[in-house]
Design an enzyme around this catalytic site. Structure first.
Site, short mmCIF file in Angstrom:
data_model
loop_
_atom_site.label_atom_id
_atom_site.label_comp_id
_atom_site.label_asym_id
_atom_site.label_seq_id
_atom_site.Cartn_x
_atom_site.Cartn_y
_atom_site.Cartn_z
N HIS A 207 0.85 -1.20 0.00
CA HIS A 207 0.00 0.00 0.00
C HIS A 207 0.89 1.25 0.00
CE1 HIS A 207 -2.79 3.02 1.64
NE2 HIS A 207 -3.76 2.23 1.23
N CYS A 245 -3.65 2.76 -4.27
CA CYS A 245 -4.70 3.47 -3.54
C CYS A 245 -4.77 4.87 -4.15
CB CYS A 245 -4.35 3.53 -2.06
SG CYS A 245 -5.48 4.56 -1.12
N HIS A 274 -7.63 0.40 -3.94
CA HIS A 274 -8.53 1.17 -3.09
C HIS A 274 -8.89 2.39 -3.94
CE1 HIS A 274 -6.41 -0.38 0.83
NE2 HIS A 274 -7.14 -1.29 0.24
N ASP A 319 -12.95 3.32 -1.15
CA ASP A 319 -12.13 3.58 0.04
C ASP A 319 -12.87 4.54 0.95
OD1 ASP A 319 -9.96 3.19 1.64
OD2 ASP A 319 -8.56 4.38 0.48
N HIS A 320 -12.13 5.20 1.82
CA HIS A 320 -12.74 6.08 2.81
C HIS A 320 -13.96 6.82 2.27
CE1 HIS A 320 -8.38 6.59 4.45
NE2 HIS A 320 -8.81 5.34 4.48
N TYR A 333 -14.70 4.91 7.49
CA TYR A 333 -15.19 3.55 7.25
C TYR A 333 -16.63 3.33 7.70
CZ TYR A 333 -10.61 2.25 5.66
OH TYR A 333 -9.45 2.16 4.93
C1 DNO Z 1 -6.19 3.11 5.52
C2 DNO Z 1 -5.87 1.83 4.86
C3 DNO Z 1 -4.51 1.37 5.27
C4 DNO Z 1 -4.08 0.07 4.61
C5 DNO Z 1 -2.75 -0.36 5.16
C6 DNO Z 1 -2.27 -1.66 4.57
O1 DNO Z 1 -7.28 3.51 5.60
O2 DNO Z 1 -6.04 1.88 3.52
O3 DNO Z 1 -4.51 1.20 6.66
O4 DNO Z 1 -4.99 -0.94 4.81
O5 DNO Z 1 -1.79 0.61 4.92
O6 DNO Z 1 -1.25 -2.11 5.37
#
Ligand code: DNO
Length: 356
Positions: A207, A245, A274, A319-320, A333
């Site tokens: 990531h 991401c 993501h 994602d978020h 989340y």
């Molecule tokens: C944050 C996530 C990260 C991700 C980690 C993987 O919101 O996307 O915590 O899962 O970096 O190790």
């Protein structure tokens, strides 16, 4: 493409899996067991119970996130071999339970970070994660940890209290580690774990650093295209892969996300993504926006098109999200805005598919 949703554990995620199952086209989750300290072996029974529980809702669990790398490995301390052995055992246990992709990061000390977890958006009173580098520069690492833990009502991934208890000690050790040294330690780790991954058909997906620049003078080696070129060349292996991401990399406007996806997609190096949007507010200042392109600065259509054209068979998740409709939950989340985001990504995908 398999569309998924990040979910924690039944004791730590307020979102019931029944609800996740009801999101259109959501085939499974990207899971996480958040109470196992970095460096310890994830017990087979525990993983099996977790996966069986997810499967009992008709959802798949083929991706696990945040299998955290012990700080001694990143620091290259003598004790690292023991933790690497444990990591290999964890990979074996995860593979026995059907896990195909493991998302991890090699960020020293902190995982992602923000200066505000519940920033109110004036136009609609939703809240978003927000970051302002100038504000961060006024804080010590300890202030940041204190603020983040105080503001979050749940344990956040990467902010597990155990990990941060030795903060000062660990920061001191990093004074002797620069980017090159960190890469050397990274290579050592990959060389040890990847043969097992290859044998078991598991992909390790790194990531990116979030935000996409160094913080507190700590080395960071994964926030631009050239960095990932370097990471995949550390060890040539089909299991040495990436989790792109869009929001993490996209926090820096210089990162051309569709271009990055195409570059690594064509090489078969993207295991999962993501996908989210960010809105730039100033120099190194941004907030997280709704997934819709026009609500932020990323072109989500171009992003989905790049995935469709070069990395069609990967796992994706929204994602978020913002906090909307009065929901209270783990920052970024919640259920509602992420579910909206997922549906929007579904819509883009369907349109792209039909035009092709
Ligand atoms: C944050 C996530 C990260 C991700 C980690 C993987 O919101 O996307 O915590 O899962 O970096 O190790």
């Amino acid at each position: 493409m398999k569309m998924t949703f990040r979910w924690y554990d039944k004791n730590t995620d307020p979102i019931p899996l029944e609800y996740v199952k009801q999101i259109p086209n959501c085939s499974g989750i990207m899971g996480m067991i958040d109470d196992i300290p970095a460096g310890e072996i994830w017990p087979l029974e525990r993983i099996k119970e977790y996966v069986d529980y997810v499967n009992s809702f008709g959802l798949e669990c083929e991706v696990i996130e945040s299998v955290n790398v012990h700080e001694d490995i990143k620091l290259g301390l003598e004790t690292r071999d023991k933790y690497i052995e444990n990591y290999i055992k964890t990979i074996e246990n995860l593979a026995k339970c059907g896990i195909k992709v493991i998302i991890y990061n090699f960020m020293p000390v902190f995982d992602w970070l923000r200066t505000d977890l519940y920033h109110e958006n004036e136009e609609d009173h939703s809240t978003s994660l927000y970051h302002n580098q100038k504000e961060l520069e006024g804080l010590t690492p300890r202030d940041l940890v204190k603020n983040t833990l105080k503001d979050s009502k749940f344990i956040l991934p990467g902010w597990e209290p155990e990990r941060l208890s030795k903060l000062d000690e660990v920061l001191k050790l990093y004074e002797k580690v620069d980017d090159e040294k960190l890469l050397e330690n990274y290579k050592y780790f990959l060389e040890k774990i990847l043969p097992t991954c290859e044998k078991l058909g598991v992909k390790m997906a790194v990531h990116p650093d979030d935000p996409a620049w160094p913080v507190f003078g700590i080395p960071r080696i994964a926030h631009k295209k050239e960095h990932f070129d370097r990471i995949i060349s550390l060890v040539d292996s089909p299991s040495n892969c990436l989790c792109i991401c869009t929001g993490s990399l996209g926090s820096n406007p210089d990162n051309d996300i569709p271009n990055i996806i195409r570059h690594f997609g064509k090489m078969g190096k993207i295991a999962c993504m993501h996908v989210r949007n960010v809105k730039y507010l100033g120099d190194k200042e941004f907030r997280e926006a709704a997934h819709l392109s026009k609500d932020g600065n990323l072109d989500m259509f171009e992003i989905m098109k790049a995935i469709y054209e070069t990395a069609k068979d990967i796992y994706i998740r929204p994602d978020h999200g913002r906090m909307i409709w009065g929901e209270e939950g783990r920052a970024g989340y919640g259920l509602y805005d992420r579910a909206l985001g997922l549906c929007y990504l579904n819509g883009l995908w369907e349109a792209i598919e039909k035009f092709n």
